[in-house]
Design a protein around this motif. Structure first.
Motif, PDB file in Angstrom:
ATOM      1  N   THR A 179       0.871  -1.179   0.000  1.00 50.71           N
ATOM      2  CA  THR A 179       0.000   0.000   0.000  1.00 50.71           C
ATOM      3  C   THR A 179       0.910   1.232   0.000  1.00 50.71           C
ATOM      4  OG1 THR A 179      -0.118   0.435   2.394  1.00 50.71           O
ATOM      5  CG2 THR A 179      -1.561  -1.303   1.522  1.00 50.71           C
ATOM      6  N   ASP A 180       0.302   2.405   0.111  1.00 52.66           N
ATOM      7  CA  ASP A 180       1.098   3.636   0.262  1.00 52.66           C
ATOM      8  C   ASP A 180       1.032   4.136   1.701  1.00 52.66           C
ATOM      9  OD1 ASP A 180      -1.524   4.434   0.370  1.00 52.66           O
ATOM     10  OD2 ASP A 180      -1.354   5.987  -1.176  1.00 52.66           O
ATOM     11  N   LYS A 181       0.720   3.251   2.637  1.00 54.72           N
ATOM     12  CA  LYS A 181       0.591   3.606   4.053  1.00 54.72           C
ATOM     13  C   LYS A 181       1.651   2.900   4.897  1.00 54.72           C
ATOM     14  CE  LYS A 181      -3.352   5.940   3.703  1.00 54.72           C
ATOM     15  NZ  LYS A 181      -3.311   7.413   3.748  1.00 54.72           N
ATOM     16  N   VAL A 182       2.092   3.588   5.937  1.00 56.38           N
ATOM     17  CA  VAL A 182       2.966   2.990   6.947  1.00 56.38           C
ATOM     18  C   VAL A 182       2.116   2.709   8.180  1.00 56.38           C
ATOM     19  CG1 VAL A 182       4.956   3.354   8.447  1.00 56.38           C
ATOM     20  CG2 VAL A 182       4.996   4.184   6.081  1.00 56.38           C
ATOM     21  N   ARG A 183       2.199   1.477   8.662  1.00 57.20           N
ATOM     22  CA  ARG A 183       1.442   1.088   9.864  1.00 57.20           C
ATOM     23  C   ARG A 183       2.447   0.635  10.918  1.00 57.20           C
ATOM     24  NH1 ARG A 183      -1.815  -1.775   5.586  1.00 57.20           N
ATOM     25  NH2 ARG A 183      -3.540  -0.355   5.115  1.00 57.20           N
ATOM     26  N   MET A 184       2.460   1.324  12.060  1.00 54.13           N
ATOM     27  CA  MET A 184       3.513   1.141  13.065  1.00 54.13           C
ATOM     28  C   MET A 184       2.912   0.845  14.435  1.00 54.13           C
ATOM     29  SD  MET A 184       6.327   2.312  11.495  1.00 54.13           S
ATOM     30  CE  MET A 184       7.202   2.156  13.012  1.00 54.13           C
ATOM     31  N   TYR A 185       3.593  -0.027  15.164  1.00 51.77           N
ATOM     32  CA  TYR A 185       3.220  -0.235  16.571  1.00 51.77           C
ATOM     33  C   TYR A 185       4.483  -0.233  17.425  1.00 51.77           C
ATOM     34  CZ  TYR A 185       1.509  -2.395  20.857  1.00 51.77           C
ATOM     35  OH  TYR A 185       1.208  -2.654  22.178  1.00 51.77           O
ATOM     36  N   SER A 186       4.466   0.584  18.468  1.00 50.53           N
ATOM     37  CA  SER A 186       5.561   0.623  19.436  1.00 50.53           C
ATOM     38  C   SER A 186       5.175  -0.218  20.652  1.00 50.53           C
ATOM     39  CB  SER A 186       5.852   2.062  19.874  1.00 50.53           C
ATOM     40  OG  SER A 186       6.702   2.062  21.004  1.00 50.53           O
ATOM     41  N   ILE A 187       5.900  -1.300  20.866  1.00 48.72           N
ATOM     42  CA  ILE A 187       5.613  -2.165  22.006  1.00 48.72           C
ATOM     43  C   ILE A 187       5.867  -1.441  23.326  1.00 48.72           C
ATOM     44  CG2 ILE A 187       6.450  -4.217  23.261  1.00 48.72           C
ATOM     45  CD1 ILE A 187       6.750  -5.640  20.612  1.00 48.72           C
ATOM     46  N   ASP A 188       6.956  -0.693  23.391  1.00 45.02           N
ATOM     47  CA  ASP A 188       7.377  -0.100  24.661  1.00 45.02           C
ATOM     48  C   ASP A 188       6.387   0.922  25.196  1.00 45.02           C
ATOM     49  OD1 ASP A 188       9.655  -1.670  24.582  1.00 45.02           O
ATOM     50  OD2 ASP A 188      10.847  -0.128  23.573  1.00 45.02           O
ATOM     51  N   ILE A 189       5.749   1.680  24.309  1.00 45.09           N
ATOM     52  CA  ILE A 189       4.777   2.663  24.803  1.00 45.09           C
ATOM     53  C   ILE A 189       3.339   2.275  24.444  1.00 45.09           C
ATOM     54  CG2 ILE A 189       6.378   4.599  24.890  1.00 45.09           C
ATOM     55  CD1 ILE A 189       5.353   5.539  22.236  1.00 45.09           C
ATOM     56  N   ASP A 190       3.176   1.070  23.876  1.00 42.13           N
ATOM     57  CA  ASP A 190       1.850   0.536  23.571  1.00 42.13           C
ATOM     58  C   ASP A 190       1.013   1.543  22.784  1.00 42.13           C
ATOM     59  OD1 ASP A 190      -0.352  -1.147  23.489  1.00 42.13           O
ATOM     60  OD2 ASP A 190      -1.070  -0.574  25.485  1.00 42.13           O
ATOM     61  N   ASP A 191       1.560   1.955  21.637  1.00 42.29           N
ATOM     62  CA  ASP A 191       0.863   2.951  20.833  1.00 42.29           C
ATOM     63  C   ASP A 191       0.987   2.581  19.355  1.00 42.29           C
ATOM     64  OD1 ASP A 191      -0.655   5.195  20.380  1.00 42.29           O
ATOM     65  OD2 ASP A 191       1.029   6.600  20.462  1.00 42.29           O
ATOM     66  N   TYR A 192      -0.081   2.864  18.601  1.00 39.98           N
ATOM     67  CA  TYR A 192      -0.156   2.549  17.173  1.00 39.98           C
ATOM     68  C   TYR A 192      -0.260   3.842  16.383  1.00 39.98           C
ATOM     69  CZ  TYR A 192      -2.079   0.794  12.747  1.00 39.98           C
ATOM     70  OH  TYR A 192      -2.296   0.507  11.405  1.00 39.98           O
ATOM     71  N   ALA A 193       0.377   3.896  15.213  1.00 40.42           N
ATOM     72  CA  ALA A 193       0.251   5.057  14.330  1.00 40.42           C
ATOM     73  C   ALA A 193       0.184   4.567  12.889  1.00 40.42           C
ATOM     74  CB  ALA A 193       1.440   5.997  14.506  1.00 40.42           C
ATOM     75  N   GLU A 194      -0.510   5.338  12.083  1.00 38.15           N
ATOM     76  CA  GLU A 194      -0.626   5.036  10.651  1.00 38.15           C
ATOM     77  C   GLU A 194      -0.518   6.345   9.890  1.00 38.15           C
ATOM     78  OE1 GLU A 194      -4.095   3.234   7.766  1.00 38.15           O
ATOM     79  OE2 GLU A 194      -3.694   2.165   9.636  1.00 38.15           O
ATOM     80  N   PHE A 195       0.286   6.361   8.827  1.00 33.56           N
ATOM     81  CA  PHE A 195       0.459   7.604   8.082  1.00 33.56           C
ATOM     82  C   PHE A 195       0.848   7.309   6.643  1.00 33.56           C
ATOM     83  CE2 PHE A 195       4.309   6.764  10.595  1.00 33.56           C
ATOM     84  CZ  PHE A 195       5.279   6.646   9.612  1.00 33.56           C
ATOM     85  N   GLY A 196       0.589   8.308   5.769  1.00 32.94           N
ATOM     86  CA  GLY A 196       1.026   8.237   4.382  1.00 32.94           C
ATOM     87  C   GLY A 196       2.447   8.749   4.246  1.00 32.94           C
ATOM     88  N   LEU A 197       2.912   8.813   3.021  1.00 29.18           N
ATOM     89  CA  LEU A 197       4.318   9.144   2.774  1.00 29.18           C
ATOM     90  C   LEU A 197       4.519  10.536   2.180  1.00 29.18           C
ATOM     91  CD1 LEU A 197       5.341   5.643   1.430  1.00 29.18           C
ATOM     92  CD2 LEU A 197       6.139   6.698   3.560  1.00 29.18           C
ATOM     93  N   ASN A 198       3.450  11.334   2.105  1.00 24.08           N
ATOM     94  CA  ASN A 198       3.565  12.706   1.627  1.00 24.08           C
ATOM     95  C   ASN A 198       3.799  13.660   2.796  1.00 24.08           C
ATOM     96  OD1 ASN A 198       3.033  12.047  -1.155  1.00 24.08           O
ATOM     97  ND2 ASN A 198       0.879  11.761  -0.571  1.00 24.08           N
TER      98      ASN A 198
END
Length: 377
Positions: A58-77
């Motif tokens: 896809t053109d999306k980045v999907r990220m999860y940080s284990i240490d702070i238990d947080d999820y983020a999703e963003f495009g590349l522009n």
């Protein structure tokens, strides 16, 4: 850590990832020299940020940080910048690669780390370097050279995280090699590896867990002192100054400016002396120079604090070979070169005496000089 990342990644994204890691760093000697065109002497350590990553088509980045238990999703522009400060580090790396004509496509990632936060070990540089190295491998066939990866991390700090940092942290995190420290020339950006195999010794960080809030901007004031002296000497930076040159203008400058410049000039000489000592396997001289640096940082550059001077005094009393403030000062860690047979008694004494005086124990981090950014097989 790898098993935990693998399990989390499969649960979230139902796919098999690749694994990448990059290291935190120490700086053995060479403090406040970077903006004076001098030398720094860092190495990567055995505390890392590790990521499980896979392209997601896809053109999306999907990220999860284990240490702070947080999820983020963003495009590349550029307009897709995420709100979460931790996610901006990764977004910035993506953008800086794209700005340089590199390729970044959508990917899924889970990451975690054991670089202690707030201890001056550059966890943010480790995070940037981990993802810069991974995206170079995944999407660019490793065509971006390692030094450029370090610059990508530095530019991320400047352009997306609001930190006008030097290159040392990212350089060490990307370029580090097991059993070697690196002398980086902050003017020419040339670097050289030096052996660091201290048989019979260990490196131990003692974290005061103190950071003093300062009313003014002490770093800027010190930098201005150095720049004033360099201008008076008619040179670009204090890298080109000698003590003879400084003494010749002593009556023309303030005492404060004199002592700031004195530290920088003497620190340049100490870094070069440590290079010679490492080549000779002379770790007692390395330790002696570390104590000299601490004294200069405390009395000439005045960036120490009561707690760090106290830890330095304990190290001397315990027979530790070398000890000094590591980092900008006013709190944080001392870095200690300790004979192995003294290690346990030193740590026990430092914890007890510091707790008795300040009401809390310092944190202790033994570190080993290790590899920088790499793919985990």
């Amino acid at each position: 850590m790898k098993n935990k990342l693998s399990e989390e990644f499969k649960n979230r994204f139902d796919a098999e990832p690749l694994f990448y890691a990059s290291a935190g760093r120490i700086n053995l000697i060479g403090e406040h020299t970077d903006y004076n065109g001098g030398f720094v002497f860092p190495g990567a350590i055995d505390k890392v940020i590790m990521a499980a990553i896979a392209p997601n088509d896809t053109d999306k980045v999907r990220m999860y940080s284990i240490d702070i238990d947080d999820y983020a999703e963003f495009g590349l522009n550029e307009a897709d910048a995420p709100e979460a400060s931790w996610a901006r580090y990764i977004f910035g790396v993506c953008r800086e690669i794209l700005k340089r004509g590199g390729v970044v496509k959508g990917f899924n990632a889970v990451f975690a780390g054991n670089v202690p936060l707030g201890a001056g070990l550059s966890s943010s540089a480790a995070l940037e370097s981990c993802f810069a190295f991974a995206l170079n491998d995944l999407f660019n066939d490793n065509q971006i050279d390692k030094f450029e990866l370090a610059k990508i991390g530095q530019s991320t700090e400047h352009n997306y995280c609001g930190v006008n940092c030097g290159i040392m942290d990212q350089f060490a995190s990307v370029m580090g090699q097991k059993g070697k420290l690196m002398r980086l020339d902050c003017r020419s950006m040339e670097f050289e590896y030096f052996p660091f195999n201290p048989e019979g010794y260990e490196l131990v960080l003692i974290d005061s867990r103190v950071k003093h809030e300062l009313a003014d901007s002490p770093y800027n004031k010190r930098r201005q002192s150095c720049e004033r002296v360099a201008k008076r000497l008619g040179i670009e930076t204090l890298r080109d100054a000698t003590m003879e040159m400084l003494d010749s203008i002593r009556t023309d400058i303030t005492a404060e400016d004199y002592f700031r410049a004195k530290f920088v000039i003497e620190e340049k000489s100490r870094v070069l002396a440590v290079c010679d000592a490492l080549n000779a396997g002379d770790y007692e001289t390395v330790g002696k120079k570390m104590y000299e640096t601490h004294h200069g940082l405390s009395y000439d550059y005045e960036v120490s604090c009561e707690e760090l001077d106290f830890l330095n005094d304990i190290a001397k009393e315990c027979g530790v070979s070398g000890s000094r403030i590591m980092g900008g000062g006013f709190g944080g860690c001392t870095i200690n070169l300790v004979k192995k047979d003294l290690r346990d008694s030193f740590i026990k004494t430092a914890k007890a005496k510091f707790n008795e005086k300040y009401g809390h124990e310092p944190s202790v981090y033994p570190v080993v000089i290790s590899d920088g950014a790499h793919k985990e097989e």
